[in-house]
Design a protein around this motif. Sequence first.
Motif, PDB file in Angstrom:
ATOM      1  N   ASP A 195       3.638  -9.646  12.084  1.00 24.56           N
ATOM      2  CA  ASP A 195       5.698  -9.962  11.988  1.00 24.56           C
ATOM      3  C   ASP A 195       6.242  -8.792  11.405  1.00 24.56           C
ATOM      4  OD1 ASP A 195       4.102 -10.132   9.574  1.00 24.56           O
ATOM      5  OD2 ASP A 195       4.525 -12.007   8.666  1.00 24.56           O
ATOM      6  N   GLU A 196       7.343  -8.905  10.614  1.00 29.27           N
ATOM      7  CA  GLU A 196       8.184  -8.202  10.429  1.00 29.27           C
ATOM      8  C   GLU A 196       7.501  -7.484   9.083  1.00 29.27           C
ATOM      9  OE1 GLU A 196      12.691  -7.311   8.323  1.00 29.27           O
ATOM     10  OE2 GLU A 196      11.857  -9.186   9.220  1.00 29.27           O
ATOM     11  N   MET A 197       6.856  -8.235   8.352  1.00 25.86           N
ATOM     12  CA  MET A 197       6.129  -8.088   7.064  1.00 25.86           C
ATOM     13  C   MET A 197       4.721  -6.452   7.605  1.00 25.86           C
ATOM     14  SD  MET A 197       5.679  -7.432   3.899  1.00 25.86           S
ATOM     15  CE  MET A 197       6.619  -8.944   3.177  1.00 25.86           C
ATOM     16  N   SER A 198       4.671  -6.519   8.701  1.00 26.89           N
ATOM     17  CA  SER A 198       3.210  -6.028   9.438  1.00 26.89           C
ATOM     18  C   SER A 198       3.596  -3.971   8.940  1.00 26.89           C
ATOM     19  CB  SER A 198       2.343  -5.969  10.090  1.00 26.89           C
ATOM     20  OG  SER A 198       2.574  -7.405  10.185  1.00 26.89           O
ATOM     21  N   HIS A 199       5.475  -4.245   9.480  1.00 24.35           N
ATOM     22  CA  HIS A 199       5.887  -3.109  10.194  1.00 24.35           C
ATOM     23  C   HIS A 199       6.287  -2.272   8.626  1.00 24.35           C
ATOM     24  CE1 HIS A 199       6.178  -3.979  14.901  1.00 24.35           C
ATOM     25  NE2 HIS A 199       6.312  -4.597  13.930  1.00 24.35           N
ATOM     26  N   HIS A 200       6.588  -2.676   7.731  1.00 23.30           N
ATOM     27  CA  HIS A 200       7.073  -2.542   6.319  1.00 23.30           C
ATOM     28  C   HIS A 200       5.627  -1.597   5.645  1.00 23.30           C
ATOM     29  CE1 HIS A 200      11.082  -2.733   6.961  1.00 23.30           C
ATOM     30  NE2 HIS A 200      11.150  -4.202   7.057  1.00 23.30           N
ATOM     31  N   LEU A 201       4.792  -2.533   5.842  1.00 16.95           N
ATOM     32  CA  LEU A 201       3.629  -2.152   5.165  1.00 16.95           C
ATOM     33  C   LEU A 201       2.721  -1.407   5.157  1.00 16.95           C
ATOM     34  CD1 LEU A 201       1.465  -4.011   3.204  1.00 16.95           C
ATOM     35  CD2 LEU A 201       0.038  -4.710   5.126  1.00 16.95           C
ATOM     36  N   SER A 202       3.090  -0.915   6.928  1.00 15.84           N
ATOM     37  CA  SER A 202       1.989   0.429   7.507  1.00 15.84           C
ATOM     38  C   SER A 202       3.102   1.676   6.274  1.00 15.84           C
ATOM     39  CB  SER A 202       2.514   1.078   8.607  1.00 15.84           C
ATOM     40  OG  SER A 202       2.346   2.264   8.527  1.00 15.84           O
ATOM     41  N   ASP A 203       4.240   2.017   5.887  1.00 22.59           N
ATOM     42  CA  ASP A 203       4.614   2.784   5.260  1.00 22.59           C
ATOM     43  C   ASP A 203       4.465   2.164   3.779  1.00 22.59           C
ATOM     44  OD1 ASP A 203       5.937   4.383   7.339  1.00 22.59           O
ATOM     45  OD2 ASP A 203       7.468   3.147   7.895  1.00 22.59           O
ATOM     46  N   PHE A 204       4.339   1.109   3.512  1.00 25.03           N
ATOM     47  CA  PHE A 204       4.104   1.025   2.141  1.00 25.03           C
ATOM     48  C   PHE A 204       3.236   1.316   1.149  1.00 25.03           C
ATOM     49  CE2 PHE A 204       2.486  -2.009  -1.391  1.00 25.03           C
ATOM     50  CZ  PHE A 204       3.244  -1.861  -1.835  1.00 25.03           C
ATOM     51  N   LEU A 205       1.824   1.266   2.432  1.00 23.77           N
ATOM     52  CA  LEU A 205       0.532   1.547   1.905  1.00 23.77           C
ATOM     53  C   LEU A 205       0.969   3.110   1.739  1.00 23.77           C
ATOM     54  CD1 LEU A 205      -1.630  -0.788   3.921  1.00 23.77           C
ATOM     55  CD2 LEU A 205      -1.057  -0.981   1.370  1.00 23.77           C
ATOM     56  N   THR A 206       0.957   4.124   3.009  1.00 20.74           N
ATOM     57  CA  THR A 206       0.741   5.408   2.612  1.00 20.74           C
ATOM     58  C   THR A 206       1.248   6.131   1.588  1.00 20.74           C
ATOM     59  OG1 THR A 206       1.416   4.868   5.535  1.00 20.74           O
ATOM     60  CG2 THR A 206       1.780   7.689   3.993  1.00 20.74           C
ATOM     61  N   GLU A 207       2.647   5.294   1.555  1.00 21.21           N
ATOM     62  CA  GLU A 207       4.056   5.870   0.406  1.00 21.21           C
ATOM     63  C   GLU A 207       3.174   5.492  -0.901  1.00 21.21           C
ATOM     64  OE1 GLU A 207       7.499   3.893   1.049  1.00 21.21           O
ATOM     65  OE2 GLU A 207       7.192   5.368   3.220  1.00 21.21           O
ATOM     66  N   ARG A 208       2.197   4.830  -0.853  1.00 19.59           N
ATOM     67  CA  ARG A 208       1.858   4.421  -2.231  1.00 19.59           C
ATOM     68  C   ARG A 208       0.335   5.633  -2.383  1.00 19.59           C
ATOM     69  NH1 ARG A 208       1.450  -0.437  -5.726  1.00 19.59           N
ATOM     70  NH2 ARG A 208       3.518  -0.167  -5.087  1.00 19.59           N
ATOM     71  N   ILE A 209      -0.387   5.774  -1.404  1.00 19.28           N
ATOM     72  CA  ILE A 209      -1.743   6.340  -1.421  1.00 19.28           C
ATOM     73  C   ILE A 209      -0.856   7.480  -1.584  1.00 19.28           C
ATOM     74  CG2 ILE A 209      -3.427   7.694  -0.467  1.00 19.28           C
ATOM     75  CD1 ILE A 209      -3.479   4.618   1.486  1.00 19.28           C
ATOM     76  N   VAL A 210       0.105   8.207  -1.174  1.00 17.73           N
ATOM     77  CA  VAL A 210       0.229   9.385  -1.178  1.00 17.73           C
ATOM     78  C   VAL A 210       1.028   9.518  -3.466  1.00 17.73           C
ATOM     79  CG1 VAL A 210       2.632  10.627  -1.565  1.00 17.73           C
ATOM     80  CG2 VAL A 210       1.677   9.981   0.962  1.00 17.73           C
ATOM     81  N   ASP A 211       1.815   8.503  -3.458  1.00 18.96           N
ATOM     82  CA  ASP A 211       2.343   8.234  -4.894  1.00 18.96           C
ATOM     83  C   ASP A 211       1.623   8.818  -5.980  1.00 18.96           C
ATOM     84  OD1 ASP A 211       4.641   8.571  -4.696  1.00 18.96           O
ATOM     85  OD2 ASP A 211       5.473   5.610  -4.643  1.00 18.96           O
ATOM     86  N   ASN A 212      -0.270   7.584  -5.519  1.00 21.01           N
ATOM     87  CA  ASN A 212      -0.953   7.962  -6.836  1.00 21.01           C
ATOM     88  C   ASN A 212      -1.974   9.214  -6.591  1.00 21.01           C
ATOM     89  OD1 ASN A 212      -1.203   5.456  -6.896  1.00 21.01           O
ATOM     90  ND2 ASN A 212      -3.124   4.378  -6.460  1.00 21.01           N
ATOM     91  N   ILE A 213      -2.231   9.699  -4.986  1.00 15.81           N
ATOM     92  CA  ILE A 213      -2.525  11.611  -5.553  1.00 15.81           C
ATOM     93  C   ILE A 213      -1.736  12.858  -5.912  1.00 15.81           C
ATOM     94  CG2 ILE A 213      -2.576  13.505  -3.602  1.00 15.81           C
ATOM     95  CD1 ILE A 213      -5.173  11.687  -3.325  1.00 15.81           C
ATOM     96  N   ARG A 214      -0.078  12.148  -6.486  1.00 23.58           N
ATOM     97  CA  ARG A 214       0.978  12.790  -7.068  1.00 23.58           C
ATOM     98  C   ARG A 214       0.846  12.765  -8.181  1.00 23.58           C
ATOM     99  NH1 ARG A 214       6.801  11.737  -2.762  1.00 23.58           N
ATOM    100  NH2 ARG A 214       6.761  14.139  -2.535  1.00 23.58           N
TER     101      ARG A 214
END
Length: 572
Positions: A195-214
């Motif tokens: 659903d629509e949440m699935s599409h947002h989740l891809s970017d959300f998880l990617t950005e959270r991983i990157v934020d953790n690395i930073r």
Amino acid sequence: MTGARTETSHVLRLYLAGPMRVTDGQGQKLVIRGRKAQALLALTALAPQMHRTRVWLRDKLWSQSDETRSSTSLRQSLFELRRDLGAQAGSALDINADTVGLNPDRVWVDVTEVQRDAALFSRLGLNEDTELLEGFDIGDPEFEDWLQAARFDWTDTAEALAAVRPARLLLSETGRAISDRFCLALMRGVVQGGDEMSHHLSDFLTERIVDNIRELMPVQVIDLRSRTAAIEDLAESAEAEFFCRMRVLCIGRNVTLTFFVYRSSQLAIEWTQSIQCTLEELHHADNLLLQGFVAQNTDRLAKTLLSHIPADSDETIALRAGHTAMNLLFRLDDDALDQAIALLDKAEAANLSGGTAHSLIAGLRAYAASFAVGENLGSLGMDERLRLHDLINTQLEDNPFNAITLACLGHVIGYVFQEHDLAGKVLERAVALNPSQAFAWDHLALHKLYTGDYDTALRHAQRATQLGAFSPISYSYDTTLAMAATLAGDYTRATLAGRSALQKQPRYKAALRYLMVAQSATGQRLAAEETRTRLLHLDPDFADPQVQLLRFGLRDAPVSHPLLRNLKPLME
């Protein structure tokens, strides 16, 4: 056969990207007439080691038939395949009573070879829109499910080759060298179904991983997820050694989340990490399953980045400082503490460009002081305490947006200066800023211990151990769990957690202290005495009752406190 395989050794060449095509070693087309025989070739060619069991093949090609009929159909298709391959069948096929396979030394497969030799991708006329087994359909639902998943994997590979290749060509044409800095490029996510949440989740998880690395190291991130990425971003992506992508695959109500890391110099997948969940779980973006997925990928990506940067380069000292200094601190000896502080000094002298990297260095410098109290490493005199207090105030005034920094500062405020109200506010801010950061949850759990909220401490400690299971300092999270379980009266869990911590870090005195108490509380007198001997060998001052109060943070505790009550028989 070892080493590189020559084209002349191949008796069969399979082209699976685009419409399926089969040739002999000289490029003469072979016609495989049966559709199921063609599917057999494709299924085995894309298998690990190019082999499938007969049971697996029957389930994929004749899923709606019983075992007897599907076995007969498989034998018939194998007969047709041998017949149509002719002279090539003997060398190319490897068939026995249990498995059907291809000889990897004699069979060439395009989608496999382009990952070994990226130049083939363009030479074969492939691009990111080339579909795997284009137009292929045999009408079996199990095969269709397999084909859908295989096409997703191929799409990831094809888009990676198409996206990374221009960056490397630019690098070659301009003669530029990759700079000694962490640089990541983010590729467009792949979302299929849901659903629509699935599409947002891809970017959300990617950005959270990157934020953790930073939070751990200074990282330049080049975002190529937009189809209209600026030409400057495309040019800068030549400096990125690693490209990242998220895939969300929804089949029915089941979801597979996969994080991909590609190494650009090899134009190949470096590693992937997947979890499975349900569509309903995706609507809870802060649940522990997704947070654990973020934390696990963060730890693995950090190790990958660090392995790419020369360890002895003065120019890269600032890149490694945060991650390396934290690990050095938890080695728990004077030399490692000195090395960590020296590393932080070098990083500070490297004149970091502000932001989270600068705040992390300052936070770790403050955090190192807590080891003088808790682990009897170094010293913390009055002058040092005053300087430490000023450092903390300066950092808090700068309002750092780094959960690790805030956790470091909050811990020192509470553990060293006993200002628990302020410490609680800082630590709550840390977990709110990044709920997937195990280090922040661990230190919030410690704070709850120091303020007597043992049940909450136990919940937070459990979360930290789950999020930080793959962290190089996971033993410290195990130790906090042992502490919380001991104080909550769950001595069995405390013993298990304490032993787990000491298996990873035998010198961790905090783990020894709480394991000893848990053993004493459960009547394991001999085990507790053995643990006490190990502890006093590492920390002789612990024999002093005043030091015991200091180490446990119990300066104002009554003698009836459970820790002191269970400790007393061992220290008399």
